[in-house]
Design a protein around this motif. Structure first.
Motif, short mmCIF file in Angstrom:
data_model
loop_
_atom_site.label_atom_id
_atom_site.label_comp_id
_atom_site.label_asym_id
_atom_site.label_seq_id
_atom_site.Cartn_x
_atom_site.Cartn_y
_atom_site.Cartn_z
N ASN A 134 46.18 22.91 5.36
CA ASN A 134 45.51 24.04 4.74
C ASN A 134 45.26 23.75 3.26
O ASN A 134 46.17 23.74 2.45
CB ASN A 134 46.39 25.29 4.91
N LYS A 135 43.99 23.50 2.91
CA LYS A 135 43.63 23.14 1.52
C LYS A 135 44.00 24.25 0.55
O LYS A 135 44.38 23.99 -0.60
CB LYS A 135 42.13 22.89 1.41
N ILE A 145 33.69 25.12 1.09
CA ILE A 145 32.67 25.23 0.04
C ILE A 145 33.23 25.80 -1.26
O ILE A 145 32.56 25.83 -2.27
CB ILE A 145 31.46 26.09 0.51
N SER A 146 34.50 26.23 -1.22
CA SER A 146 35.09 26.82 -2.41
C SER A 146 35.77 25.74 -3.26
O SER A 146 36.40 24.84 -2.73
CB SER A 146 36.11 27.88 -1.98
N SER A 147 35.63 25.85 -4.59
CA SER A 147 36.17 24.82 -5.50
C SER A 147 37.69 24.71 -5.40
O SER A 147 38.25 23.62 -5.52
CB SER A 147 35.78 25.14 -6.93
N ASP A 148 38.38 25.82 -5.16
CA ASP A 148 39.84 25.76 -5.09
C ASP A 148 40.35 25.66 -3.65
O ASP A 148 41.56 25.72 -3.41
CB ASP A 148 40.48 26.96 -5.81
N GLY A 149 39.43 25.54 -2.69
CA GLY A 149 39.84 25.41 -1.29
C GLY A 149 40.19 26.71 -0.62
O GLY A 149 40.53 26.75 0.56
N CYS A 150 40.12 27.83 -1.37
CA CYS A 150 40.49 29.15 -0.81
C CYS A 150 39.28 30.07 -0.72
O CYS A 150 38.55 30.22 -1.69
CB CYS A 150 41.50 29.85 -1.72
N SER A 151 39.12 30.72 0.43
CA SER A 151 37.98 31.63 0.55
C SER A 151 38.18 32.88 -0.30
O SER A 151 37.23 33.50 -0.75
CB SER A 151 37.73 32.00 2.01
#
Length: 317
Positions: free
Chosen positions: A314-315, A251-257
């Motif tokens: 891993n995004k 759900i994060s725009s950059d793929g990182c929580s």
């Protein structure tokens, strides 16, 4: 005030109640390495000892990535947090100080700019086509960078291709030395240089001398790599740091929580020189992986895929 675990342990040992609780936890850690595993009552005793530390500075202490007695500091951290690693590899809490708080270890970029402007950079002009070559020339402008790079390169290439394989342990130590002691502005540009062609990609892939540091003759099972990692304080700590900072999120725009790409790259660099050393998979992509397989994992296939997936898909990374 120092918030590292070595200082926290010193304080705890001066307090009789904290000292007694800490000794229980030390025994718990020791018992975990033995067979048979701890029984239910012992596990409860260990867990309540951890809770007894309550507000002690030991419970909240951290370590620095570039501190001198790093292994000792990490050993203390895992003694206090031993319940976190019970039979599962989602370590979640990094023993390392948030990079933003590690002011003392920060790169002096002004010094570097002066160094670059004061040097003859004519050789750099011809490196535009190969950013990885340029990065290594920039490294040559720093005595420390070139010395530690030469150190690990010579250790990791010794015995390569001959019958006596290289000394992987020494090679890993040399790599860790390089990534810990050389300012990040050099190490990042060497490891993450952007490539347009395969020649550049080949140079980037070979940065860590993969024949010694990364590849085995046959690919081991990823769970074997994980077990080797969890038995080693530095590797276990780097893995916890990697899991915390490179946690992917759909759900994060950059793929990182955590929304902190720089911290993720730093955590990735921390894995190099451990039993779970990652690397680029080819000269023509930026995909990375571990040197391991999940074939014949039996009923642990899902867990094995999870270990491999932390790097392969891993995004955030």
């Amino acid at each position: 005030p120092r918030s590292d675990c070595i200082a926290a342990e010193e304080l705890c040992l001066l307090d009789s109640a904290c000292n007694a609780t800490y000794r229980v936890l030390e025994n718990c850690t020791l018992a975990k390495t033995r067979f048979p595993p701890l029984d239910h009552d012992s596990r409860i005793r260990c867990l309540s000892a951890e809770l007894d530390l309550g507000n002690s500075s030991l419970l909240h202490c951290k370590c620095h990535r570039r501190m001198k007695r790093q292994e000792q500091c990490l050993r203390i951290f895992w003694t206090v947090h031993s319940s976190m690693t019970d039979g599962y590899f989602n370590l979640e809490t990094s023993p390392y100080e948030n990079p933003a708080n590690e002011e003392r270890w920060k790169t002096d970029y002004n010094k570097l700019a002066a160094l670059l402007s004061g040097k003859d950079c004519s050789q750099l002009a011809g490196d535009a086509a190969n950013p990885c070559l340029k990065a290594s020339h920039v490294c040559n402008l720093s005595k420390k960078c070139v010395r530690l790079r030469t150190d690990y390169a010579s250790i990791c290439t010794k015995g390569a291709g001959s019958e006596d394989a290289c000394d992987r342990r020494k090679c890993h130590k040399g790599l860790r030395n390089f990534f810990e002691k050389v300012p990040e502005v050099f190490t990042k540009s060497i490891l993450f240089c952007p490539c347009q062609d395969e020649l550049c990609g080949e140079r980037r892939r070979k940065t860590i001398v993969p024949d010694c540091s990364f590849q085995y003759n046959t690919k081991p099972n990823c769970l074997w790599l994980l077990d080797s990692c969890l038995e080693d304080h530095i590797c276990k700590s780097r893995l916890a740091d990697f899991q915390q900072n490179c946690q992917p999120s759909d759900i994060s725009s950059d793929g990182c929580s955590q929304h902190n790409h720089a911290a993720c790259l730093q955590a990735y660099m921390g894995m190099i020189g451990t039993p779970m050393t990652p690397n680029y998979v080819s000269n023509s992509s930026v995909e990375v992986s571990l040197w391991c397989t999940c074939e014949s994992s039996g009923n642990q296939k899902e867990k094995c895929d999870q270990v491999l997936g932390m790097f392969e898909s891993n995004k955030c990374l």
